[in-house]
Design an enzyme around this catalytic site. Structure first.
Site, PDB file in Angstrom:
ATOM      1  N   HIS A  94       0.836  -1.206   0.000  1.00 64.96           N
ATOM      2  CA  HIS A  94       0.000   0.000   0.000  1.00 64.96           C
ATOM      3  C   HIS A  94       0.871   1.258   0.000  1.00 64.96           C
ATOM      4  O   HIS A  94       0.551   2.255  -0.652  1.00 64.96           O
ATOM      5  CB  HIS A  94      -0.889   0.034   1.247  1.00 64.96           C
ATOM      6  CG  HIS A  94      -1.837  -1.129   1.384  1.00 64.96           C
ATOM      7  ND1 HIS A  94      -1.710  -2.069   2.371  1.00 64.96           N
ATOM      8  CD2 HIS A  94      -2.925  -1.489   0.658  1.00 64.96           C
ATOM      9  CE1 HIS A  94      -2.688  -2.964   2.267  1.00 64.96           C
ATOM     10  NE2 HIS A  94      -3.438  -2.641   1.231  1.00 64.96           N
ATOM     11  N   LYS A 133      -0.509  -6.690  -8.027  1.00 62.30           N
ATOM     12  CA  LYS A 133      -0.809  -7.943  -7.322  1.00 62.30           C
ATOM     13  C   LYS A 133      -2.235  -8.378  -7.634  1.00 62.30           C
ATOM     14  O   LYS A 133      -2.523  -9.557  -7.754  1.00 62.30           O
ATOM     15  CB  LYS A 133      -0.627  -7.764  -5.826  1.00 62.30           C
ATOM     16  CG  LYS A 133      -1.085  -8.968  -5.069  1.00 62.30           C
ATOM     17  CD  LYS A 133      -0.670  -8.925  -3.639  1.00 62.30           C
ATOM     18  CE  LYS A 133      -1.404  -9.999  -2.878  1.00 62.30           C
ATOM     19  NZ  LYS A 133      -2.816  -9.623  -2.656  1.00 62.30           N
ATOM     20  N   ASP A 134      -3.134  -7.384  -7.741  1.00 58.67           N
ATOM     21  CA  ASP A 134      -4.527  -7.674  -8.092  1.00 58.67           C
ATOM     22  C   ASP A 134      -4.748  -7.278  -9.551  1.00 58.67           C
ATOM     23  O   ASP A 134      -5.532  -6.380  -9.858  1.00 58.67           O
ATOM     24  CB  ASP A 134      -5.457  -6.914  -7.146  1.00 58.67           C
ATOM     25  CG  ASP A 134      -5.232  -7.327  -5.701  1.00 58.67           C
ATOM     26  OD1 ASP A 134      -5.728  -8.367  -5.300  1.00 58.67           O
ATOM     27  OD2 ASP A 134      -4.506  -6.605  -4.977  1.00 58.67           O
ATOM     28  N   VAL A 174       4.819  -5.361  -4.560  1.00 56.39           N
ATOM     29  CA  VAL A 174       5.903  -5.300  -3.567  1.00 56.39           C
ATOM     30  C   VAL A 174       5.965  -6.665  -2.881  1.00 56.39           C
ATOM     31  O   VAL A 174       4.937  -7.222  -2.484  1.00 56.39           O
ATOM     32  CB  VAL A 174       5.646  -4.182  -2.539  1.00 56.39           C
ATOM     33  CG1 VAL A 174       6.733  -4.173  -1.472  1.00 56.39           C
ATOM     34  CG2 VAL A 174       5.564  -2.834  -3.240  1.00 56.39           C
TER      35      VAL A 174
HETATM   36  P1  AMP Z   1      -6.296  -4.148  -0.447  1.00 54.09           P
HETATM   37  O1  AMP Z   1      -6.175  -3.329   0.789  1.00 54.09           O
HETATM   38  O2  AMP Z   1      -5.754  -5.527  -0.312  1.00 54.09           O
HETATM   39  O3  AMP Z   1      -7.658  -4.085  -1.069  1.00 54.09           O
HETATM   40  O4  AMP Z   1      -5.319  -3.462  -1.518  1.00 54.09           O
HETATM   41  C1  AMP Z   1      -5.430  -2.109  -1.826  1.00 54.09           C
HETATM   42  C2  AMP Z   1      -4.528  -1.811  -2.990  1.00 54.09           C
HETATM   43  O5  AMP Z   1      -3.189  -2.136  -2.637  1.00 54.09           O
HETATM   44  C3  AMP Z   1      -4.888  -2.633  -4.239  1.00 54.09           C
HETATM   45  O6  AMP Z   1      -4.737  -1.821  -5.391  1.00 54.09           O
HETATM   46  C4  AMP Z   1      -3.861  -3.728  -4.198  1.00 54.09           C
HETATM   47  O7  AMP Z   1      -3.560  -4.267  -5.472  1.00 54.09           O
HETATM   48  C5  AMP Z   1      -2.651  -2.990  -3.636  1.00 54.09           C
HETATM   49  N1  AMP Z   1      -1.707  -3.942  -3.074  1.00 54.09           N
HETATM   50  C6  AMP Z   1      -1.958  -4.923  -2.152  1.00 54.09           C
HETATM   51  N2  AMP Z   1      -0.837  -5.646  -1.932  1.00 54.09           N
HETATM   52  C7  AMP Z   1       0.126  -5.125  -2.741  1.00 54.09           C
HETATM   53  C8  AMP Z   1       1.499  -5.446  -2.981  1.00 54.09           C
HETATM   54  N3  AMP Z   1       2.112  -6.441  -2.356  1.00 54.09           N
HETATM   55  N4  AMP Z   1       2.173  -4.686  -3.872  1.00 54.09           N
HETATM   56  C9  AMP Z   1       1.577  -3.665  -4.522  1.00 54.09           C
HETATM   57  N5  AMP Z   1       0.293  -3.308  -4.334  1.00 54.09           N
HETATM   58  C10 AMP Z   1      -0.431  -4.033  -3.459  1.00 54.09           C
END
Ligand code: AMP
Length: 289
Positions: free
Chosen positions: A37, A149-150, A176
């Site tokens: 994040h 990642k998504d 990351v």
């Molecule tokens: P989430 O809180 O899991 O819904 O993720 C919020 C955002 O952070 C989304 O755009 C995810 O793709 C991104 N994100 C989550 N994990 C990673 C990671 N390891 N590297 C880069 N972006 C990430």
């Protein structure tokens, strides 16, 4: 940094920024913020006048047997992390603030959503595009930052923004990883000690697939089979899927002659891990949408 909990207050503030011609960079998250994040926040900081981050665990995108209730939450730590990353506004709405009554309008995602995670997570991407449409209208961003990642989420949001004409640029940010290659995720804390050791092999499996392409393999079935075998032999997890598809269209390919995604989902006892790599026919990694 301003912490805002009300939709109307967030929208008013965004409107004021717009009036002053400020460029808003927006990072939507579900909180329990980690370095993944933070990388999104840093990209937004470099490219925007105002950085807005949202923390909202969106029930619409969780299935009935998924982990909405036990999704990890730590508001104070999220506030500290956002502050440290020079975020201007942290938007943390309550559930009832975002959904005061049952939605009477719903969005349907008919492409890019019936493969990979969409195959088993029924309604997931409808939930994602609904909450993002609301958040876009509340925070009025110029650019929105998403993690590769998504990657399927990015492909679906690309369709959302194009089909519904949101005046927004999507910015993909590289995944990351931990030192051993495991993609950082809020859900990694659910892994047992043994599973955590094995989890690096999910990324390792993707690397094996990529190596085959670099060595000239064009047949998706051969690559998928090698990746599956490696995961079965090197983890106790259950494979949800290993797929190789065109990207961002997410359509089956007969041979690797274009940009593709190699994606996996592996179910461990209490955590479902996903990971992917996007590359061209020579095996060169690609980050753009
Ligand atoms: P989430 O809180 O899991 O819904 O993720 C919020 C955002 O952070 C989304 O755009 C995810 O793709 C991104 N994100 C989550 N994990 C990673 C990671 N390891 N590297 C880069 N972006 C990430």
């Amino acid at each position: 940094m301003k912490v805002i909990r009300k939709v109307s207050e967030m929208q008013q503030l965004a409107l004021q920024f717009k009036k002053r011609d400020k460029k808003i960079g927006f990072v939507p998250t579900m909180g329990f913020l980690h370095e993944g994040h933070q990388s999104l926040m840093q990209s937004a900081r470099e490219e925007s006048d105002i950085v807005v981050v949202s923390v909202f665990v969106n029930p619409l995108q969780f299935g009935p047997n998924e982990d909405f209730e036990r999704y990890p939450r730590d508001e104070q730590r999220d506030i500290d992390t956002a502050e440290k990353n020079l975020v201007d506004v942290l938007f943390i709405p309550e559930l009832t603030e975002m959904y005061p009554s049952e939605q009477s309008v719903s969005l349907n995602v008919s492409k890019r959503s019936n493969v990979l995670c969409g195959r088993t997570r029924e309604g997931h991407f409808e939930g994602v595009v609904t909450v993002l449409s609301k958040l876009f209208n509340i925070t009025l961003p110029d650019k929105v930052y998403f993690g590769m990642k998504d990657a399927q989420q990015i492909a679906v949001v690309d369709s959302l923004v194009n089909d519904l004409n949101f005046p927004i640029e999507i910015v993909p940010v590289a995944t990351v990883r931990e030192n051993d290659g495991l993609a950082k995720s809020s859900r990694n804390i659910y892994l047992t000690e043994l599973e955590r050791k094995e989890a690096k092999n999910v990324y390792q499996a993707l690397q094996i697939g990529l190596e085959l392409v670099i060595d000239g393999e064009k047949n998706p079935d051969i690559i998928v089979k090698e990746v599956e075998d490696f995961i079965v032999q090197n983890t106790h997890g259950t494979i949800d899927y290993v797929e190789l598809l065109s990207y961002p269209e997410l359509i089956q390919v007969a041979a690797i002659n274009e940009r593709v995604i190699l994606a996996v989902a592996v179910q461990f006892e209490h955590a479902r891990l996903i990971d992917n790599i996007v590359f061209d026919d020579k095996g060169l990694i690609s980050k753009r949408i």
